[in-house]
Design an enzyme around this catalytic site. Structure first.
Site, PDB file in Angstrom:
ATOM      1  N   ASN A  29      41.403  41.094  39.352  1.00  0.00           N
ATOM      2  CA  ASN A  29      42.811  40.728  39.513  1.00  0.00           C
ATOM      3  C   ASN A  29      43.505  41.189  38.230  1.00  0.00           C
ATOM      4  O   ASN A  29      43.294  40.599  37.160  1.00  0.00           O
ATOM      5  CB  ASN A  29      42.908  39.219  39.682  1.00  0.00           C
ATOM      6  CG  ASN A  29      44.175  38.719  40.322  1.00  0.00           C
ATOM      7  OD1 ASN A  29      44.397  37.521  40.367  1.00  0.00           O
ATOM      8  ND2 ASN A  29      45.016  39.592  40.839  1.00  0.00           N
ATOM      9  N   ASN A  90      54.969  38.479  40.136  1.00  0.00           N
ATOM     10  CA  ASN A  90      54.138  39.204  41.083  1.00  0.00           C
ATOM     11  C   ASN A  90      54.419  40.701  41.001  1.00  0.00           C
ATOM     12  O   ASN A  90      55.373  41.140  40.359  1.00  0.00           O
ATOM     13  CB  ASN A  90      54.426  38.718  42.510  1.00  0.00           C
ATOM     14  CG  ASN A  90      54.018  37.277  42.723  1.00  0.00           C
ATOM     15  OD1 ASN A  90      52.921  36.873  42.368  1.00  0.00           O
ATOM     16  ND2 ASN A  90      54.908  36.495  43.308  1.00  0.00           N
ATOM     17  N   CYS A  99      49.125  31.458  37.980  1.00  0.00           N
ATOM     18  CA  CYS A  99      48.083  32.409  38.371  1.00  0.00           C
ATOM     19  C   CYS A  99      46.811  32.020  37.646  1.00  0.00           C
ATOM     20  O   CYS A  99      46.764  32.040  36.412  1.00  0.00           O
ATOM     21  CB  CYS A  99      48.503  33.833  38.026  1.00  0.00           C
ATOM     22  SG  CYS A  99      47.262  35.075  38.442  1.00  0.00           S
ATOM     23  N   ASN A 101      43.686  33.444  37.599  1.00  0.00           N
ATOM     24  CA  ASN A 101      43.059  34.537  36.854  1.00  0.00           C
ATOM     25  C   ASN A 101      43.960  34.971  35.704  1.00  0.00           C
ATOM     26  O   ASN A 101      43.498  35.275  34.603  1.00  0.00           O
ATOM     27  CB  ASN A 101      42.795  35.731  37.774  1.00  0.00           C
ATOM     28  CG  ASN A 101      41.648  35.483  38.729  1.00  0.00           C
ATOM     29  OD1 ASN A 101      40.667  34.828  38.391  1.00  0.00           O
ATOM     30  ND2 ASN A 101      41.765  36.002  39.940  1.00  0.00           N
ATOM     31  N   ASN A 209      49.951  32.142  49.622  1.00  0.00           N
ATOM     32  CA  ASN A 209      48.801  33.018  49.545  1.00  0.00           C
ATOM     33  C   ASN A 209      47.868  32.642  50.694  1.00  0.00           C
ATOM     34  O   ASN A 209      47.668  31.449  50.967  1.00  0.00           O
ATOM     35  CB  ASN A 209      48.081  32.859  48.212  1.00  0.00           C
ATOM     36  CG  ASN A 209      48.955  33.240  47.028  1.00  0.00           C
ATOM     37  OD1 ASN A 209      49.889  34.018  47.162  1.00  0.00           O
ATOM     38  ND2 ASN A 209      48.652  32.683  45.872  1.00  0.00           N
ATOM     39  N   CYS A 242      41.770  36.155  43.383  1.00  0.00           N
ATOM     40  CA  CYS A 242      42.901  35.251  43.160  1.00  0.00           C
ATOM     41  C   CYS A 242      42.315  33.937  42.671  1.00  0.00           C
ATOM     42  O   CYS A 242      41.551  33.286  43.390  1.00  0.00           O
ATOM     43  CB  CYS A 242      43.693  35.049  44.448  1.00  0.00           C
ATOM     44  SG  CYS A 242      45.018  33.810  44.306  1.00  0.00           S
TER      45      CYS A 242
END
Length: 311
Positions: A29, A90, A99, A101, A209, A242
């Site tokens: 990612n 994004n 987020c 990661n 998501n 993700c």
């Protein structure tokens, strides 16, 4: 995880309008990272994240002091130690709450850039649009407390290219919205075409998501559950990993299994991350674990791979 960063690994030359950047990833990612403590940079996140005409990435992360953003100043009132804010966008340029990661890569970036001194075993507070997140440096990566999670009511249906019929999903909120669909086997997971966004009914008000998962057989070995996952991220498309999605996927399967498995390994196309449910008391919410609200922690590697200058 320490990283070796070759200088000037991207096209561009230093000038008054030059934009230095670093590229990093967590289990594939990947992110473009910008050092902007005072909030002085002007940048187009979608252009930076473009894989053909920009640097390329699943998102853009700006390191900015919390005091320089309205959202950050609000967080400082509750946690004055949250000096740094992870300003995340994004790939399409839209702003995202968090987020999983990305925040691990953000921690690696803070250390490598000399913005923060975080020893192995130490924890630092990071501001995000989902609130303050506690990030711990580990020998082989980072772990982040994603906070209290919530299993949503209702049963949305999900249609995706490669699925013959719509499937039920389970909504999981871990600071950003997810819908998890459990599939029968690996062949079904492999047959998915996630270039086009899955269609959800009813449509989530803020998007979501979408994770597709297959439980391992057996599900639990040595007290740890294991699943395999693919994901279509809101605003980014299919990604190799993700972090919050891995947490949501593990939490969904845990929910179906009776809320008894607290340690998980989640295999994603870019590697493997760990998910752990804790029973520490928390402020508000109930994730289904007695004796205080349940929280979820995500752990895994983070690597910075190169730096360059645009302009």
């Amino acid at each position: 995880m320490s990283s070796t960063l070759p200088a000037d690994a991207a096209p561009g030359s230093a000038s008054s309008t030059a934009l230095p950047f670093t590229k990093g990833h967590g289990t594939g990612n990947d992110f473009v990272l910008l050092n902007d403590p005072q909030g002085e940079l002007t940048f187009d996140a979608a252009a930076l994240a473009d894989r053909r005409f920009g640097v390329g990435g699943d998102g853009v992360i700006r390191a900015i002091r919390s005091e320089r953003l309205d959202e950050g100043r609000a967080l400082l009132a509750d946690d004055a130690s949250a000096e740094w804010f992870m300003d995340y966008r994004n790939a399409d340029g839209s702003i995202a709450e968090m987020c999983g990661n990305g925040i691990r890569v953000f921690g690696e970036y803070l250390v490598t850039e000399g913005l923060a001194d975080i020893a192995v075993g130490e924890t630092v507070s990071i501001g995000t649009r989902s609130g303050v997140r506690r990030l711990r440096r580990e020998v082989d990566g980072w772990a982040v407390d994603l906070g209290v999670f919530r299993v949503e009511e209702g049963e949305p249906t999900v249609a995706a290219d490669g699925l013959e019929v719509d499937r039920p999903g389970l909504g999981i909120d871990v600071g950003n919205p997810h819908i998890v669909v459990v599939l029968a086997d690996h062949a079904e997971l492999d047959a998915l075409d996630l270039h086009r966004a899955p269609r959800v009914a009813p449509i989530p008000p803020h998007g979501a998501n979408i994770e597709f998962v297959v439980p391992a057989e057996p599900l639990v070995q040595d007290g740890t559950g294991r699943i395999r996952m693919r994901v279509h991220e809101r605003g980014s498309g299919e990604t190799l990993s993700c972090g919050t999605g891995a947490a949501a996927a593990a939490l969904a399967v845990r929910h179906f299994a009776g809320d008894t498995i607290d340690r998980w390994l989640v295999d994603v196309p870019g590697g493997t991350v760990g998910v752990r449910v804790t029973r520490a008391a928390a402020d508000g919410g109930d994730g289904g674990v007695g004796g205080g609200a349940a929280r979820v922690e995500l752990s895994g590697p983070a690597e910075l791979v190169y730096r360059g200058t645009l302009g």
